[in-house]
Design a protein around this motif. Structure first.
Motif, PDB file in Angstrom:
ATOM      1  N   LYS A   2      89.588  37.415  72.630  1.00 22.73           N
ATOM      2  CA  LYS A   2      89.997  38.681  72.923  1.00 22.73           C
ATOM      3  C   LYS A   2      91.380  38.773  73.770  1.00 22.73           C
ATOM      4  CE  LYS A   2      85.584  41.326  72.324  1.00 22.73           C
ATOM      5  NZ  LYS A   2      84.681  42.074  72.913  1.00 22.73           N
ATOM      6  N   ALA A   3      91.248  37.888  74.784  1.00 18.11           N
ATOM      7  CA  ALA A   3      92.477  37.879  75.767  1.00 18.11           C
ATOM      8  C   ALA A   3      93.535  37.206  75.009  1.00 18.11           C
ATOM      9  CB  ALA A   3      92.183  36.818  77.081  1.00 18.11           C
ATOM     10  N   GLY A  50      96.034  34.102  79.273  1.00 12.54           N
ATOM     11  CA  GLY A  50      95.840  33.801  77.896  1.00 12.54           C
ATOM     12  C   GLY A  50      94.879  32.613  77.726  1.00 12.54           C
ATOM     13  N   SER A  51      94.258  32.020  78.682  1.00 12.52           N
ATOM     14  CA  SER A  51      93.124  31.241  78.723  1.00 12.52           C
ATOM     15  C   SER A  51      92.196  31.467  79.804  1.00 12.52           C
ATOM     16  CB  SER A  51      94.049  29.776  78.976  1.00 12.52           C
ATOM     17  OG  SER A  51      93.187  28.705  78.986  1.00 12.52           O
ATOM     18  N   SER A  77      98.995  28.127  80.621  1.00 10.46           N
ATOM     19  CA  SER A  77      98.861  29.501  79.775  1.00 10.46           C
ATOM     20  C   SER A  77      99.789  30.399  80.287  1.00 10.46           C
ATOM     21  CB  SER A  77      97.430  29.845  79.954  1.00 10.46           C
ATOM     22  OG  SER A  77      97.293  31.078  79.242  1.00 10.46           O
ATOM     23  N   ASN A  78      99.534  31.470  80.086  1.00  9.68           N
ATOM     24  CA  ASN A  78     100.430  32.560  80.801  1.00  9.68           C
ATOM     25  C   ASN A  78      99.596  33.782  81.255  1.00  9.68           C
ATOM     26  OD1 ASN A  78      99.640  33.446  77.925  1.00  9.68           O
ATOM     27  ND2 ASN A  78     101.385  34.962  78.025  1.00  9.68           N
ATOM     28  N   SER A  90     105.647  38.890  83.426  1.00 13.01           N
ATOM     29  CA  SER A  90     105.006  37.869  82.652  1.00 13.01           C
ATOM     30  C   SER A  90     105.580  36.432  83.180  1.00 13.01           C
ATOM     31  CB  SER A  90     105.719  37.795  81.110  1.00 13.01           C
ATOM     32  OG  SER A  90     104.857  37.042  80.429  1.00 13.01           O
ATOM     33  N   TYR A  91     104.604  35.576  83.149  1.00  9.18           N
ATOM     34  CA  TYR A  91     104.719  34.173  83.732  1.00  9.18           C
ATOM     35  C   TYR A  91     104.028  33.284  83.289  1.00  9.18           C
ATOM     36  CZ  TYR A  91     106.243  37.145  87.894  1.00  9.18           C
ATOM     37  OH  TYR A  91     107.000  38.033  88.586  1.00  9.18           O
ATOM     38  N   ILE A  92     104.396  31.889  83.345  1.00 11.65           N
ATOM     39  CA  ILE A  92     103.613  30.611  82.966  1.00 11.65           C
ATOM     40  C   ILE A  92     102.947  30.301  84.015  1.00 11.65           C
ATOM     41  CG2 ILE A  92     103.744  28.269  82.136  1.00 11.65           C
ATOM     42  CD1 ILE A  92     104.847  29.965  80.085  1.00 11.65           C
ATOM     43  N   VAL A  93     101.589  30.049  83.571  1.00 16.24           N
ATOM     44  CA  VAL A  93     100.563  29.616  84.683  1.00 16.24           C
ATOM     45  C   VAL A  93     100.051  28.231  84.513  1.00 16.24           C
ATOM     46  CG1 VAL A  93      99.816  31.990  85.739  1.00 16.24           C
ATOM     47  CG2 VAL A  93      98.766  30.912  83.500  1.00 16.24           C
ATOM     48  N   LYS A  94     100.303  27.250  85.782  1.00 18.25           N
ATOM     49  CA  LYS A  94      99.662  25.804  85.443  1.00 18.25           C
ATOM     50  C   LYS A  94      98.772  25.500  86.612  1.00 18.25           C
ATOM     51  CE  LYS A  94     103.906  24.181  83.414  1.00 18.25           C
ATOM     52  NZ  LYS A  94     105.081  23.241  83.373  1.00 18.25           N
TER      53      LYS A  94
END
Length: 277
Positions: A2-3, A50-51, A77-78, A90-94
């Protein structure tokens, strides 16, 4: 799942609305040992990762400006965050085992856009407001300058029961005429203004002579008082679009007292209107 669907829907809608070039996103690192705090310029309305190995928590019941990010080992993810005012971040996340930054203070300039596209009409309206604001600022500055000057034109005055109405100066600048006006109250009673109007009168020829009066609406009024106290003198300025009049016409400045009879009509020759300073 869903996300993922929500993020894809947001991205597609936002991309179509903004029609922007691809944006390079900043990266935020998190882990499962510490909370990484993100402080936004407006309260958070929605936040989505997103994850499932990334969790972004924020107060869904009471609006707050910050959210907390945690991550478990896994692929990058983001993170998508929407503020109360519709600003999108909006960001990239690690995932990172060792974190060097635990607090992120997000400026407004980091927003990649707004979830609700600004309509062309709205953009034009905003431009018009800015232009109007610039004009008003200029009018104020120039009016202040004129009141500080000692420049005068020939004597144009009218008196009635201790009230003196005069035009000190008429100045042309850019596309406007500036009428520098003075009201003196030499009486022992306050003078409450009902109105102060400027009109152009035309003498009608023929057996039955009459006057046709057309009022000129100022585009800006500077320091117009509601009351002139006893023994007080006030100076003000009316700004009008530039105009000229023929020799069979004249301008009339009309001052009217509220709940009183001390009204004045000051006649101004076409010579002063057509030859301003």
């Amino acid at each position: 799942m869903k996300a993922y669907i929500l993020i894809i829907a947001f991205v597609l809608a936002f991309s179509k609305a903004s029609a922007q070039q691809p944006i390079t996103l900043d990266t935020i690192y998190a882990n499962d040992q510490k909370n990484v705090a993100l402080f936004f310029p407006e309260p958070i309305r929605q936040g989505i990762t997103g994850s499932e190995n990334f969790v972004f928590t924020y107060n869904r019941e009471k609006e707050q400006y910050f959210g907390l990010l945690q991550a478990k080992p896994g692929k990058e993810s983001n993170l998508l965050v929407v503020n109360k005012n519709g600003a999108v971040f909006s960001y990239i996340v690690k995932y990172k085992k060792q974190l060097s930054t635990l607090n992120y203070f997000i400026p407004k300039s980091s927003s990649i856009g707004n979830e609700k596209p600004i309509a062309p009409d709205s953009a034009k309206s905003d431009e018009s407001k800015i232009e109007l604001g610039n004009k008003i600022y200029y009018y104020k500055k120039f009016c202040s300058y004129l009141l500080d000057r000692k420049q005068r034109i020939n004597r144009i005055k009218k008196r009635n029961e201790g009230i003196v109405l005069s035009i000190e100066n008429i100045v042309f600048d850019k596309e406007e005429l500036y009428f520098v006006i003075q009201i003196e109250n030499k009486s022992t009673l306050d003078y409450d203004l009902n109105f102060l109007k400027l009109a152009v009168e035309t003498k009608q020829k023929g057996k039955k002579k009459s006057l046709q009066r057309l009022y000129q609406e100022p585009i800006f009024k500077y320091k117009l008082p509601s009351t002139v106290a006893e023994n007080e003198t006030v100076r003000l300025i009316y700004v009008l679009p530039k105009f000229s009049i023929s020799n069979d016409r004249r301008a009339v400045l009309e001052l009217n007292e509220k709940n009183g009879e001390r009204g004045l009509k000051l006649k101004v020759s076409h010579r002063f209107i057509n030859n301003p300073n």
